[in-house]
Scaffold this motif. Sequence first.
Motif, PDB file in Angstrom:
ATOM      1  N   GLU A  85      57.466  43.963  23.546  1.00  0.00           N
ATOM      2  CA  GLU A  85      58.419  43.612  22.492  1.00  0.00           C
ATOM      3  C   GLU A  85      58.968  42.205  22.638  1.00  0.00           C
ATOM      4  OE1 GLU A  85      62.552  45.194  20.429  1.00  0.00           O
ATOM      5  OE2 GLU A  85      61.854  46.063  22.306  1.00  0.00           O
ATOM      6  N   ASP A 299      62.776  45.931  12.735  1.00  0.00           N
ATOM      7  CA  ASP A 299      63.011  46.293  14.129  1.00  0.00           C
ATOM      8  C   ASP A 299      64.413  45.921  14.601  1.00  0.00           C
ATOM      9  OD1 ASP A 299      60.454  47.248  14.245  1.00  0.00           O
ATOM     10  OD2 ASP A 299      59.614  45.486  15.242  1.00  0.00           O
ATOM     11  N   ALA A 422      60.115  49.023  20.159  1.00  0.00           N
ATOM     12  CA  ALA A 422      59.887  48.476  18.826  1.00  0.00           C
ATOM     13  C   ALA A 422      60.230  49.444  17.742  1.00  0.00           C
ATOM     14  CB  ALA A 422      58.409  48.032  18.703  1.00  0.00           C
TER      15      ALA A 422
END
Length: 427
Positions: A85, A299, A422
């Motif tokens: 991420e 996100d 995520a």
Amino acid sequence: MVEKLARRLGVGDAVVIGLGSMIGAGVFGVFGPAAAAADSGTGLLVGLALAGVVAYANATSSARLAARYPQSGGTYVYGRERLGEFWGYLAGWAFVVGKTASCGAMALTVGAYLWPAQARAVGVAAVVALTAVNYVGVQKAAWLTRAIVAVVLAVLAAVVVACLTGGSVEASRLGDGGYLAAGGVLTAAGLMFFAFAGYARIATLGEEVRDPARTIPRAMLIALGITFVVYAAVATAVLATLGAGVLAHSSAPLADAVRAAGASWLVPVVRVGAAVGALGSLLALILGVSRTTLAMARDRHLPHALSAVHPRFAVPHRAELAVGAVVVVLAATADLQGAIGFSSFGVLLYYAVANASAWTLTRDEGRPPRGVPAVGLLGCLTLAFALPLTSVASGTAVIAAGAAAYGVRARVLRRRGRGTGAGDGRS
């Protein structure tokens, strides 16, 4: 449940959006600074070739990744899925901040060519108008971009013909100037890369193209190939007409070249072509930045409200309005040269993450030959840190600030016991 964008774009539309991002982004002005950095005609041409090689590696890596992950967001998604991420976030941050700065630069370019005395006001008006075009649908934006690309290509063709048929062209000028210095060539290549960087826009539209596994790789390579041929032809014609020394001190190299070739009547045409080209770049830039903003907002790395998709036009309307608002501020206040340098640094780091992500693909996942992402990664980092010191310093500072913000968010989420995957924040 995440709202989906409509798949309306074919190969032709995607190629045109890529061309609109690349052709016009720097071709009317980049050869002057690049010639000054290279300090020779040979160095300029080598720098152009080097920028093209790095761009090819980036395009190939991005195309393979985009075919596997046909979602809005480009390398933000690829880095997240392949490296973790943080790397996806860092790529997205570099892209959004760097390309927003590039939007400001293109808006100022429009104003400088159309009405120099009111460059900022014209730039702001251009941003407002093009944001409105993107708001009502990506397909309409693709059609407008098609018209803009046709105009710019016609102007560039006229420049090349005028220069090569004029009385002042000399082939010996292609190799004039000083010695071939590696540092100068790398700086020139980094500056030239700014004019190639638009093919990322095709990947950021991954959720809006039909048959993405076929469309995205074809569109990227076709757009990049056409752009390289155009730039090589323009560079050769302008360099043979002016020479590296004159070109290095020109703020409007294409206009100066046609004037030196005895075609002064083309100067106003070149000015209009430059403005139209910058408009095309600005249109596609706003389109691409808003899609990466959408992916990061989904996100919750950016405000989640920006992830909304318009129920009628099927576009991320809030993200587009937010990007447009920031670019309006930049067009009203920013420095053109500083914006271009910062943008180049951010985009090269963005592609470095793309190449690192492509390296992790398996053969079954469509991995490119190992040398492609390796050359792309090394090339991106080399060109990024070969840029002028002020660009490197400001770019590093802003990227570091983004990384720090990520760390603060991660710590807050850990304290809340939520984690930072995520999938957090998706609904």
